[in-house]
Design an enzyme around this catalytic site. Structure first.
Site, PDB file in Angstrom:
ATOM      1  N   ARG A 139      63.465  14.506  52.221  1.00 15.64           N
ATOM      2  CA  ARG A 139      64.498  13.835  51.417  1.00 15.64           C
ATOM      3  C   ARG A 139      64.765  12.477  52.049  1.00 15.64           C
ATOM      4  O   ARG A 139      64.773  12.353  53.278  1.00 15.64           O
ATOM      5  CB  ARG A 139      65.784  14.643  51.411  1.00 15.64           C
ATOM      6  CG  ARG A 139      65.645  15.956  50.678  1.00 15.64           C
ATOM      7  CD  ARG A 139      66.909  16.262  49.934  1.00 15.64           C
ATOM      8  NE  ARG A 139      66.888  17.616  49.396  1.00 15.64           N
ATOM      9  CZ  ARG A 139      67.573  17.967  48.338  1.00 15.64           C
ATOM     10  NH1 ARG A 139      68.316  17.082  47.697  1.00 15.64           N
ATOM     11  NH2 ARG A 139      67.541  19.217  47.906  1.00 15.64           N
ATOM     12  N   ASP A 188      67.351  10.748  52.522  1.00 14.51           N
ATOM     13  CA  ASP A 188      68.497  10.629  53.445  1.00 14.51           C
ATOM     14  C   ASP A 188      68.255  11.394  54.743  1.00 14.51           C
ATOM     15  O   ASP A 188      69.141  11.517  55.575  1.00 14.51           O
ATOM     16  CB  ASP A 188      69.779  11.128  52.764  1.00 14.51           C
ATOM     17  CG  ASP A 188      69.678  12.603  52.363  1.00 14.51           C
ATOM     18  OD1 ASP A 188      68.653  13.255  52.672  1.00 14.51           O
ATOM     19  OD2 ASP A 188      70.635  13.112  51.745  1.00 14.51           O
ATOM     20  N   ARG A 189      67.030  11.906  54.910  1.00 12.72           N
ATOM     21  CA  ARG A 189      66.639  12.675  56.105  1.00 12.72           C
ATOM     22  C   ARG A 189      67.317  14.047  56.192  1.00 12.72           C
ATOM     23  O   ARG A 189      67.161  14.748  57.179  1.00 12.72           O
ATOM     24  CB  ARG A 189      66.895  11.915  57.418  1.00 12.72           C
ATOM     25  CG  ARG A 189      66.146  10.589  57.503  1.00 12.72           C
ATOM     26  CD  ARG A 189      64.632  10.823  57.570  1.00 12.72           C
ATOM     27  NE  ARG A 189      63.906   9.594  57.886  1.00 12.72           N
ATOM     28  CZ  ARG A 189      63.425   8.747  56.985  1.00 12.72           C
ATOM     29  NH1 ARG A 189      63.581   8.991  55.689  1.00 12.72           N
ATOM     30  NH2 ARG A 189      62.758   7.679  57.356  1.00 12.72           N
ATOM     31  N   LEU A 190      68.074  14.416  55.184  1.00 17.65           N
ATOM     32  CA  LEU A 190      68.625  15.768  55.148  1.00 17.65           C
ATOM     33  C   LEU A 190      67.582  16.654  54.455  1.00 17.65           C
ATOM     34  O   LEU A 190      67.779  17.148  53.354  1.00 17.65           O
ATOM     35  CB  LEU A 190      69.957  15.755  54.383  1.00 17.65           C
ATOM     36  CG  LEU A 190      71.096  16.616  54.928  1.00 17.65           C
ATOM     37  CD1 LEU A 190      71.294  16.440  56.436  1.00 17.65           C
ATOM     38  CD2 LEU A 190      72.391  16.274  54.189  1.00 17.65           C
ATOM     39  N   HIS A 191      66.443  16.767  55.154  1.00 20.10           N
ATOM     40  CA  HIS A 191      65.281  17.430  54.567  1.00 20.10           C
ATOM     41  C   HIS A 191      65.562  18.909  54.312  1.00 20.10           C
ATOM     42  O   HIS A 191      66.465  19.495  54.904  1.00 20.10           O
ATOM     43  CB  HIS A 191      64.086  17.310  55.511  1.00 20.10           C
ATOM     44  CG  HIS A 191      63.830  15.919  55.980  1.00 20.10           C
ATOM     45  ND1 HIS A 191      63.578  14.880  55.116  1.00 20.10           N
ATOM     46  CD2 HIS A 191      63.800  15.392  57.232  1.00 20.10           C
ATOM     47  CE1 HIS A 191      63.399  13.774  55.816  1.00 20.10           C
ATOM     48  NE2 HIS A 191      63.530  14.054  57.100  1.00 20.10           N
TER      49      HIS A 191
END
Ligand SMILES: Cc1cc2nc3c(=O)[nH]c(=O)nc-3n(C[C@H](O)[C@H](O)[C@H](O)COP(=O)(O)O)c2cc1C
Length: 189
Positions: A165, A167-170
């Site tokens: 993702r 936003d790095r909130l994978h």
């Protein structure tokens, strides 16, 4: 990636992503009995309820690792945004199945498998090529399967699906074996 988008059976889910990936290369990670790790790429040559199949030289570095420590991990990375990690125990594939794959390989690949004492130090490329020429004479018809070559199958104990993702909130959804089935858990990215 939400829970309800993934199949409850991770092998079925793997099949869907693998089909879309269009590449069968995977990083295979083994470790010696002292725990020294090693990774290298291999080709995935099958996957089903029994596990993930690949072929190699039993006397290679990876073959020696697997003989003394039959556990391994696989890491797939598929652009633009997917990773799958698998871990479990490894067994040799039975001779009939290995041989069916061997017989489908091109003659040049078969001769190369015979010629290469995989992972050993050699003096030159010329030595290898001479060896292939000798083997070509030795086996004018079908090339038999070398006793030191064949398949392995990794029986999965965990399979993790990772999705990028921005936003790095994978997303990470890991399946682990419990009893006869699979438990699915979300992991922090
Ligand atoms: C894309 C790719 C696919 C490969 N596929 C295989 C394979 O299926 N089997 C194999 O033994 N080596 C394969 N190799 C070579 C291995 O990465 C490695 O060099 C070799 O198996 C020796 O590894 P080892 O010394 O750790 O045993 C492949 C290499 C690449 C780059």
């Amino acid at each position: 990636m939400f829970e309800d988008e993934l199949d409850p059976d991770p092998v079925v889910q793997f099949g869907a992503w693998f089909h879309e990936a269009g590449t069968d290369a995977v990083c295979l990670v083994t470790a010696s009995k002292e725990g020294v790790p090693a990774g290298r790429m291999v080709l995935l040559k099958g996957h089903d309820d029994r596990g993930f199949a690949f072929y190699s030289n039993f006397d290679s570095a990876k073959g020696r690792d697997l003989a003394e420590n039959p556990r391994a991990a696989l890491v797939f990375h598929w652009l633009p945004d997917r990773q799958v990690r698998v871990s479990g125990s490894v067994d040799r594939i039975d001779d009939n199945e290995s041989n069916a794959y061997w017989r489908n390989r091109p003659r040049a690949s078969q001769l190369s498998a015979w010629a290469s004492r995989q992972s050993e130090v050699i003096d030159s490329r010329a030595t290898l090529e001479r060896r292939v020429e000798e083997l070509d004479q030795q086996f004018p018809g079908d090339v038999p399967q070398p006793p030191f070559w064949g398949g392995y199958r990794l029986a999965p104990e965990t399979i993790e699906f990772w999705h990028h993702r921005d936003d790095r909130l994978h997303d990470r959804l890991r399946y682990r074996r419990e009893g006869g089935g699979w438990v699915r858990e979300r992991l922090a990215p």
